[in-house]
Scaffold this active site. Structure first.
Site, PDB file in Angstrom:
ATOM      1  N   HIS A 121      42.980  44.421  45.296  1.00 14.82           N
ATOM      2  CA  HIS A 121      43.356  43.878  43.992  1.00 14.82           C
ATOM      3  C   HIS A 121      44.762  44.378  43.674  1.00 14.82           C
ATOM      4  O   HIS A 121      45.179  45.438  44.134  1.00 14.82           O
ATOM      5  CB  HIS A 121      42.347  44.403  42.961  1.00 14.82           C
ATOM      6  CG  HIS A 121      42.463  43.822  41.605  1.00 14.82           C
ATOM      7  ND1 HIS A 121      43.430  44.212  40.700  1.00 14.82           N
ATOM      8  CD2 HIS A 121      41.710  42.887  40.952  1.00 14.82           C
ATOM      9  CE1 HIS A 121      43.263  43.549  39.563  1.00 14.82           C
ATOM     10  NE2 HIS A 121      42.228  42.740  39.689  1.00 14.82           N
ATOM     11  N   ASP A 198      38.720  52.235  45.417  1.00 14.80           N
ATOM     12  CA  ASP A 198      38.554  51.389  44.232  1.00 14.80           C
ATOM     13  C   ASP A 198      37.137  50.821  44.278  1.00 14.80           C
ATOM     14  O   ASP A 198      36.829  49.938  45.077  1.00 14.80           O
ATOM     15  CB  ASP A 198      39.602  50.272  44.272  1.00 14.80           C
ATOM     16  CG  ASP A 198      39.421  49.244  43.158  1.00 14.80           C
ATOM     17  OD1 ASP A 198      38.433  49.345  42.404  1.00 14.80           O
ATOM     18  OD2 ASP A 198      40.261  48.324  43.069  1.00 14.80           O
ATOM     19  N   GLN A 201      34.418  46.696  42.158  1.00 16.95           N
ATOM     20  CA  GLN A 201      33.545  45.586  42.541  1.00 16.95           C
ATOM     21  C   GLN A 201      32.264  46.054  43.221  1.00 16.95           C
ATOM     22  O   GLN A 201      31.326  45.269  43.400  1.00 16.95           O
ATOM     23  CB  GLN A 201      34.298  44.631  43.471  1.00 16.95           C
ATOM     24  CG  GLN A 201      35.432  43.896  42.811  1.00 16.95           C
ATOM     25  CD  GLN A 201      34.979  42.968  41.705  1.00 16.95           C
ATOM     26  OE1 GLN A 201      33.940  42.329  41.804  1.00 16.95           O
ATOM     27  NE2 GLN A 201      35.764  42.875  40.637  1.00 16.95           N
ATOM     28  N   LYS A 224      32.124  46.168  34.589  1.00 14.96           N
ATOM     29  CA  LYS A 224      31.591  45.501  35.784  1.00 14.96           C
ATOM     30  C   LYS A 224      30.106  45.793  35.962  1.00 14.96           C
ATOM     31  O   LYS A 224      29.435  45.125  36.752  1.00 14.96           O
ATOM     32  CB  LYS A 224      32.330  45.971  37.037  1.00 14.96           C
ATOM     33  CG  LYS A 224      33.836  45.852  36.999  1.00 14.96           C
ATOM     34  CD  LYS A 224      34.328  44.440  37.163  1.00 14.96           C
ATOM     35  CE  LYS A 224      35.846  44.430  37.346  1.00 14.96           C
ATOM     36  NZ  LYS A 224      36.381  43.085  37.485  1.00 14.96           N
ATOM     37  N   CYS A 361      43.867  38.036  41.285  1.00 15.42           N
ATOM     38  CA  CYS A 361      44.674  39.273  41.351  1.00 15.42           C
ATOM     39  C   CYS A 361      44.638  39.865  42.757  1.00 15.42           C
ATOM     40  O   CYS A 361      44.622  41.082  42.930  1.00 15.42           O
ATOM     41  CB  CYS A 361      44.200  40.298  40.320  1.00 15.42           C
ATOM     42  SG  CYS A 361      44.471  39.798  38.615  1.00 15.42           S
TER      43      CYS A 361
END
Length: 403
Positions: A121, A198, A201, A224, A361
């Site tokens: 991202h 990260d 997600q 999320k 993104c």
């Protein structure tokens, strides 16, 4: 027992109609929906104990402080951090990444190398580019293949004694690819490099154990995983958080202040300047409780069934191409031949189906495939096969209308 009807009843927004059609919400990769118990926690804070934290001796402040720190402990336990003070409460994933990038600006030197995956991202690309511009470090990219997987052989070749930092997402937001982060972390550590994962997600679908992964840093957002927007967390190993300088100056992150010198507070307050999103942090803890009550084994089973069924049904549509076919979770990114993804998304919205269109993104991924963007349907445990059927029929209608 996993009861989809009971779970869907927890989410009031799922009763909405859009353009006269029952809402089919398949944009969970952008933000998940919020169960009533989390909404109630936000209302309860503002109704019953709205006060600033850590600073007051009065009852409301003490109650708010206790609830906020209880939430931090819930997040610590969920991610299996060793200490609660290794959990820094942030405004979200992007904030957490920037805390680390800012800290390493004082540590990296010219000629050092940092590795970033091709699946990232923008929020896990741009801060590192800025870091390299400040320090003279060199950014190198771990390439991907046509299936949407990282080329791990190339990753091992890129690693060297010059490598100081590695940045990789746990799950790709654009394709749903699940990256082999344990291997990535282990290989980087052989060269003395630190790794930031990260997890934005991943956390709606996977319950990460940061100690088992041996992650140096792990970042995520509450919105999320059924929580509110504007709050998230940065996990960092204690010794690394001690190594990094503060990100922002202000109240709460200090120990003593004089005009001659300021000394900084210990963890986690060193990185939590100013009044935080108090009700957001508390609601984050409630969301963690909710998802654990549903159970991540149940979540994984439901979402894998949805992903398999949706893939099977969408692949029957002539002229539809799915991007990212490696091991993944809860995301199908696709295009219809000769039709712009935005146009497909606009028609789907008229039919009550919420999806995301564009480059998500993650523009380098779209450039790799030579496309302007995709239609992305992303699933959560509260979605159903019946909703997949609505999606598939809506895609067929869009194809007929736009061809």
């Amino acid at each position: 027992m996993f009861s989809i009807d009971k779970i869907r009843a927890d989410f009031p927004i799922l009763n909405r109609e859009i353009h006269g059609k029952k809402l089919v919400y398949l944009d969970n990769g952008a933000t998940s929906q919020t169960p009533q118990v989390v909404i109630d926690a936000i209302v309860d804070y503002y109704t019953n104990y709205n006060a600033n934290i850590h600073r007051g001796v009065h009852t409301l402040s003490q109650e708010a402080t206790d609830k906020y720190e209880e939430a931090r402990k819930k997040i610590q336990q969920h991610f299996n951090a060793k200490h609660s003070y290794e959990i820094i409460l942030t405004s979200g994933t992007t904030h957490g990444i920037n805390i680390v990038a800012s800290g390493f600006a004082a540590i990296l030197k010219e000629g050092d190398e940092v590795l970033v995956s091709a699946l990232e991202h923008h929020s896990n690309i741009v801060p590192w580019q800025m870091l390299c511009e400040k320090t003279g470090a060199i950014l190198r990219v771990i390439p991907m293949d046509k299936e949407g997987a990282l080329r791990i052989d190339s990753y091992h070749e890129l690693l060297s004694p010059k490598t100081k930092l590695v940045f990789c997402n746990h799950v790709s937001n654009a394709l749903g690819t699940i990256n082999p982060i344990k291997e990535i972390i282990h290989a980087a550590h052989k060269f003395g490099a630190y790794v930031l994962i990260d997890g934005a997600q991943a956390v709606p679908h996977i319950k990460p154990d940061v100690q088992a992964l041996d992650a140096d840093f792990y970042v995520a957002s509450a919105h999320k995983m059924c929580g509110p927007t504007g709050v998230g967390m940065l996990y960092g190993k204690e010794e690394l958080l001690q190594l990094l300088p503060p990100y922002q100056g202000g109240g709460e992150m200090i120990e003593t202040v004089t005009f001659e010198k300021t000394t900084y507070a210990g963890l986690p307050h060193k990185f939590e300047a100013g009044t935080p999103n108090i009700c957001g942090g508390i609601a984050f803890g409630v969301a963690v409780d909710y998802m654990n009550a549903v159970g991540f084994e149940n979540i994984e089973k439901q979402e894998n069934e949805l992903l398999s069924y949706a893939t099977q049904e969408l692949e029957k549509i002539e002229g539809l191409k799915i991007y990212g076919t490696s091991k993944k979770t809860s995301v199908i990114s696709f295009n219809l031949e000769g039709i712009h993804p935005y146009d497909v998304g606009a028609i789907l919205d008229k039919l009550g189906v919420a999806v995301r269109t564009g480059h998500h993104c993650a523009q380098p991924i779209m450039d790799f495939y030579g496309i302007p963007g995709t239609v992305r349907a992303s699933f959560a445990f509260y979605n159903t096969k019946e909703e997949i059927d609505v999606l598939v029929n809506a895609v067929k209608k869009a194809q007929m209308m736009l061809s």
